[in-house]
Design an enzyme around this catalytic site. Structure first.
Site, short mmCIF file in Angstrom:
data_model
loop_
_atom_site.label_atom_id
_atom_site.label_comp_id
_atom_site.label_asym_id
_atom_site.label_seq_id
_atom_site.Cartn_x
_atom_site.Cartn_y
_atom_site.Cartn_z
N HIS A 1 1.04 -11.61 2.00
CA HIS A 1 -0.16 -10.68 1.08
C HIS A 1 -0.90 -11.86 0.23
O HIS A 1 -1.74 -11.46 -0.44
CB HIS A 1 0.60 -9.27 0.64
CG HIS A 1 -0.61 -8.38 0.73
ND1 HIS A 1 -0.09 -7.34 0.42
CD2 HIS A 1 -2.21 -8.69 -0.43
CE1 HIS A 1 -1.66 -6.16 0.10
NE2 HIS A 1 -2.44 -7.16 -0.13
N TYR B 1 0.69 -1.11 0.42
CA TYR B 1 -0.27 0.09 -0.05
C TYR B 1 0.33 0.63 -0.10
O TYR B 1 0.37 2.16 -0.30
CB TYR B 1 -1.37 0.06 1.51
CG TYR B 1 -2.32 -1.29 1.54
CD1 TYR B 1 -2.12 -1.85 0.27
CD2 TYR B 1 -2.56 -0.84 2.27
CE1 TYR B 1 -3.13 -3.24 0.71
CE2 TYR B 1 -3.51 -2.04 2.55
CZ TYR B 1 -3.45 -3.40 1.78
OH TYR B 1 -4.33 -4.19 2.05
#
Length: 281
Positions: free
Chosen positions: A106, A48
């Site tokens: 992730h 992110y």
């Protein structure tokens, strides 16, 4: 706030604030607003590119570190035992903390077993309080969880009233793994939750909105929800869901809304995997 106990005894808030697609410049302000509303679980990720904003926000908030629950994720480009270990230290630095409450892989690609070994070591060294995975669909999750020493404590999946992930629940339970829902109010190919007439009708019984019903439905299933909004008023509305309980009939009615049980993204699609690895690996 309600809490969900992980397999190692760590208690995790049932509701948090997610910062996916929140720009680095805006992240600090958004997280500061979320903390002022009352959120104590903040979910970010290396990919992110806004871990610094999370770190700045909580540091300036004055909230004691032990009252917070910080989650981040190891990205594909940092997979493997050596790179993952280095990236964990980088995340600790960016988050301005001595430990991460929950660390996830992730995506289910790259050297995930090497990454997990680095995460297990960080867990045993006290750098991380709990470890888990993200976007591991049923077959991939079983293959992974079967072989690792420390079993995943969380699997973060796309989950909401239209994507209910009921099929994977028994498998997660077999390993003592709890579910965490990204996209709890839609997005990524799902629309209509916040405008659902069915959810709005249920909410009218409790003085709640369709979105609040959708979030409460998740937490009553024992699933951690991490809604995202850049507007403080909406953050507050999303947070105000712990003062009512949906009836069994309500829960059963919402269960009928399921449309894409495993999600709108096929994480096993070779073209999708090729795209991830060639562009982000």
């Amino acid at each position: 706030m309600e809490y969900i106990k992980l397999s190692n005894g760590v208690e995790m808030p049932a509701l948090g604030y997610g910062v996916f697609q929140v720009g680095p410049d805006e992240c600090e302000r958004c997280v500061a607003d979320a903390l002022s509303v009352g959120y104590r679980l903040i979910d970010t990720a290396q990919a992110y590119q806004n871990e610094e904003g999370v770190g700045n926000a909580w540091r300036k908030s004055g909230i004691p570190r032990e009252e917070l629950f910080l989650t981040t994720k190891v990205w594909i480009s940092n997979s493997g035992e050596v790179k993952a270990a280095q990236s964990i230290d980088e995340s600790l630095h960016k988050l301005q903390t001595e430990y991460i409450d929950l660390l996830l892989i992730h995506q289910a690609y790259g050297d995930v077993f090497g990454t997990w070994r680095a995460m297990e070591r960080a867990y045993r060294d006290g750098k991380v309080r709990a470890i888990g995975v993200s976007n591991f669909q049923a077959g991939r999750f079983f293959d992974f969880a079967h072989y690792v020493e420390v079993k995943p404590m969380v699997n973060q999946l796309q989950c909401n009233t239209l994507i209910q992930q009921t099929g994977i629940e028994p498998l997660l339970a077999e390993f003592g793994t709890r579910m965490m829902a990204w996209g709890p109010l839609g997005g990524q190919g799902v629309d209509g939750i916040v405008k659902s007439e069915e959810l709005a009708a249920i909410g009218a019984q409790y003085g709640k909105s369709a979105a609040q019903v959708a979030l409460r439905w998740l937490t009553q299933r024992g699933i951690v929800a991490i809604p995202k909004s850049s507007h403080k008023e909406r953050m507050a509305q999303n947070f105000d869901v712990m003062d009512f309980t949906l009836s069994d009939d309500d829960m059963a009615q919402i269960a009928k809304l399921n449309q894409h049980d495993t999600g709108t993204i096929n994480f096993g699609d070779p073209q999708f995997v090729k795209y991830l690895i060639e562009n982000y690996g």
